[in-house]
Design a protein around this motif. Structure first.
Motif, short mmCIF file in Angstrom:
data_model
loop_
_atom_site.label_atom_id
_atom_site.label_comp_id
_atom_site.label_asym_id
_atom_site.label_seq_id
_atom_site.Cartn_x
_atom_site.Cartn_y
_atom_site.Cartn_z
N UNK A 290 0.65 -1.26 0.05
CA UNK A 290 -0.05 -0.04 0.13
C UNK A 290 0.92 1.09 0.00
N UNK A 291 0.36 2.26 -0.61
CA UNK A 291 1.24 3.41 -0.77
C UNK A 291 1.78 3.92 0.48
N UNK A 292 0.93 4.02 1.63
CA UNK A 292 1.44 4.97 2.88
C UNK A 292 2.73 3.80 3.58
N UNK A 293 2.50 2.52 3.67
CA UNK A 293 3.36 1.66 4.15
C UNK A 293 4.68 1.80 3.25
N UNK A 294 4.50 1.81 1.79
CA UNK A 294 5.45 1.64 1.13
C UNK A 294 6.39 2.93 1.42
N UNK A 295 5.69 4.26 1.36
CA UNK A 295 6.50 5.31 1.72
C UNK A 295 7.03 5.42 2.96
N UNK A 296 6.47 4.67 4.00
CA UNK A 296 7.25 4.81 5.55
C UNK A 296 8.38 3.83 5.19
N UNK A 297 8.39 2.68 4.39
CA UNK A 297 9.50 1.69 4.24
C UNK A 297 10.85 2.51 3.59
N UNK A 298 10.32 3.61 2.79
CA UNK A 298 11.42 4.47 2.26
C UNK A 298 12.13 5.43 2.86
N UNK A 299 11.64 5.80 4.23
CA UNK A 299 12.10 6.62 4.99
C UNK A 299 13.63 6.50 5.50
N UNK A 300 14.46 7.49 5.37
CA UNK A 300 15.78 7.45 5.79
C UNK A 300 16.45 6.73 4.47
N UNK A 301 16.02 6.39 3.40
CA UNK A 301 16.60 5.97 2.23
C UNK A 301 16.41 6.94 1.11
N UNK A 302 17.57 6.78 0.25
CA UNK A 302 17.40 7.74 -0.89
C UNK A 302 16.43 7.25 -1.80
N UNK A 303 15.52 8.22 -2.20
CA UNK A 303 14.44 7.99 -3.25
C UNK A 303 15.03 7.93 -4.85
N UNK A 304 14.84 6.79 -5.31
CA UNK A 304 15.46 6.83 -6.70
C UNK A 304 14.41 7.02 -7.85
N UNK A 305 14.87 7.29 -9.07
CA UNK A 305 14.10 7.77 -10.18
C UNK A 305 12.82 6.79 -10.48
N UNK A 306 12.95 5.57 -10.27
CA UNK A 306 11.86 4.53 -10.19
C UNK A 306 10.76 4.79 -9.30
N UNK A 307 11.30 5.00 -7.90
CA UNK A 307 10.16 5.49 -7.01
C UNK A 307 9.55 6.54 -7.49
N UNK A 308 10.13 7.73 -7.86
CA UNK A 308 9.40 8.83 -8.38
C UNK A 308 8.41 8.71 -9.05
N UNK A 309 8.64 7.96 -10.24
CA UNK A 309 7.76 7.48 -11.59
C UNK A 309 6.66 6.72 -10.82
N UNK A 310 6.74 5.66 -9.92
CA UNK A 310 5.97 5.04 -9.64
C UNK A 310 4.58 5.70 -8.73
N UNK A 311 5.22 7.02 -8.27
CA UNK A 311 4.41 7.80 -7.40
C UNK A 311 3.53 8.82 -8.10
N UNK A 312 4.23 9.21 -9.41
CA UNK A 312 3.61 10.20 -10.19
C UNK A 312 2.24 10.31 -10.38
N UNK A 313 1.63 11.03 -10.42
CA UNK A 313 0.08 11.32 -11.04
C UNK A 313 -0.06 12.37 -11.70
#
Length: 540
Positions: A290-313
């Protein structure tokens, strides 16, 4: 059922009957109508061609080889070809007309005044032209480089946040790490007696290493061990350039029958398989958590280009498809590694040619690092390198990584002097030509970083300097590229002195990016102790 030829023969041998007469009359009428339609189309095409030629007569034209070839073969992708471009600029100053054979005109533009109306038009009126970009389509798909119209507008809007400064800041650590790995390798090579290295080969691997970590959070160790994915990207770039120079292979059905065509398909499959696997795994994780839990799992890590594209709307709340995400990732890998590697290699070359500027850059960087605990360039340091930035910009002017971009206008475009660029024609916007135009830059062949001193550059036309193109379709990743170039240049000059290898003459070669024919070889001299840690990014 009789074959058509047998039916016609049988028809002709029929007895004279009204049916036979009607049938033959109908056939003749159909043939006459087809012939008439063909003649009309030919006449219409000829008329459009004639009108277009008349409208293009306001643009000066260099002498052609002959009426059939036009200027074909007069512009070579060699050092002599670039010198010929310099001659054209000196003779025509603003623009000239160039013919590929007797039917295909191209307008070459090389002055800010004539470049401006074309570059600043909307992407709908001045889209990219596929004559120069079409061979990349099977590799890059409908990414930002190749898409047009509403799709391009939607993707550009969705991807712009990916290059915001807050997103780029964490990438600084990756730039530092990849540069450390390259420098550790250089020290080993120098220690083993290899003091002269080809900058293009070395820096290209380093930029690919950085990009794989920034785009996919994937560490392939490609600077030290072979990688199938990296080898495929390098092979694809080489194959596209080779195909451009072989006119018969411009037709897909011929190209894919050749060994090069089959290699191109295999390399595309390798790249697409890698990208699709990463996107699919990341998408599955997003769906599972799920979006919220997935975002929480990324905290403290570098957000890469694929992450940003997956979240883009988009404004309607729609996501990018997996196919679109893969196309944008492949496009960024292609555009991001070659252009930055070219820019970095040429700035090191120019500073090797001018030791006085090299030393001044080094002193500036030493001052910057003097009170730092670690030998690492941080985001805030980038604004504290004014002279080094001037040296990078002057190198991008003298040796722009992308020497030209093309557009095909869908409407007439009026120029400041009253002339009109007729719609439907291809315009080749010469970045190299504009940067080397003596009417814009005095002594354009001289490397002089002081041109970019704020006091000296304030009166320059805005489009006098455009290494990342300009207007709506400018390079979306230019801040990423400039940040990486500054980090790599600063750390390199801090740790090495670079000198020309005079036994290997430099001959420029414009391909997809500006290269040197036989590499760009520089002597390296290590300067004191430096950390040689090689931290790894997490595998995706």
């Amino acid at each position: 059922m009789l074959p058509l030829t047998d039916w016609v023969l049988e028809l002709l041998s029929m007895e004279r009957t009204p049916f036979r007469a009607y049938t033959i009359s109908a056939l003749l009428l159909a043939l006459l109508a087809l012939l008439f339609r063909t003649l009309l189309q030919l006449g219409s095409s000829w008329h459009r061609y004639y009108v277009n030629c008349q409208r293009l007569r306001c643009f000066p034209e260099p002498p052609r080889r002959n009426w059939l070839l036009g200027h074909l073969g007069m512009g070579q992708n060699t050092e002599e070809g670039m010198q010929y471009v310099d001659e054209l600029i000196g003779r025509y100053s603003h623009s000239c007309l160039w013919w590929f054979g007797p039917w295909f005109p191209i307008l070459r533009l090389f002055h800010p005044e004539v470049v401006k109306p074309m570059l600043l038009e909307s992407a709908a009126i001045a889209p990219k032209d596929y004559v120069f970009y079409g061979f990349l389509k099977p590799w890059l798909g409908d990414g930002l480089l190749l898409s047009n119209g509403a799709k391009w507008v939607r993707h550009r809007r969705m991807l712009t946040p990916a290059f915001h400064f807050d997103i780029l800041k964490p990438y600084m650590k990756i730039f530092n790490q990849s540069t450390d790995i390259m420098h550790a390798k250089w020290r080993q090579l120098v220690a083993s007696g290899s003091t002269s290295l080809d900058m293009f080969g070395q820096v290209s691997l380093m930029t690919l290493d950085s990009l794989q970590k920034c785009v996919f959070s994937y560490n392939s160790n490609c600077q030290e061990t072979p990688s199938d994915y990296i080898a495929a990207i390098l092979e694809l770039s080489s194959l596209v350039v080779r195909r451009q120079h072989r006119l018969l292979l411009h037709w897909d059905f011929l190209y894919y029958l050749t060994p090069d065509g089959r290699r191109f398909r295999r390399a595309c499959d390798t790249v697409h398989r890698f990208t699709a696997n990463v996107v699919q795994r990341r998408h599955q994780a997003l769906s599972r958590l799920g979006r919220e839990a997935w975002l929480k799992s990324k905290q403290g890590k570098t957000v890469d280009f694929i992450d940003i594209l997956l979240l883009a709307k988009d404004e309607d709340g729609q996501d990018l498809s997996d196919e679109d995400i893969a196309a944008e990732a492949d496009t960024f890998m292609f555009e991001g590694h070659d252009t930055t590697a070219s820019g970095l290699s040429w700035v090191l070359y120019n500073l090797a040619c001018h030791p006085e500027y090299q030393e001044r850059c080094r002193e500036e960087i030493k001052d910057l690092m003097r009170d730092k605990e670690s030998e690492e360039i941080e985001w805030e340091d980038l604004s504290q390198m004014p002279f080094s930035t001037m040296c990078i910009k002057e190198s991008l002017r003298l040796h722009p990584p992308v020497t030209a971009v093309s557009r095909r206008c869908t409407e007439d475009i009026k120029m400041p002097d009253g002339r009109v660029l007729p719609k439907g024609n291809v315009c080749l916007i010469s970045i190299y030509g504009t940067h080397h135009n003596p009417a814009v830059w005095p002594e354009p062949q001289v490397y002089n970083p002081h041109r970019f001193d704020p006091e000296n550059s304030k009166n320059q036309p805005p489009l006098a300097f455009m290494p990342f193109s300009a207007g709506p379709r400018n390079c979306i990743g230019q801040n990423f590229a400039m940040a990486e170039m500054k980090v790599v240049l600063a750390l390199t000059l801090l740790r090495f002195a670079v000198r020309l290898d005079e036994s290997r003459p430099v001959r420029r070669k414009p391909e997809l990016i500006l290269r040197s024919e036989n590499g760009l070889w520089l002597h390296l001299e290590p300067l004191g102790f430096s950390r040689e840690s090689q931290p790894s990014a997490p595998r995706s």
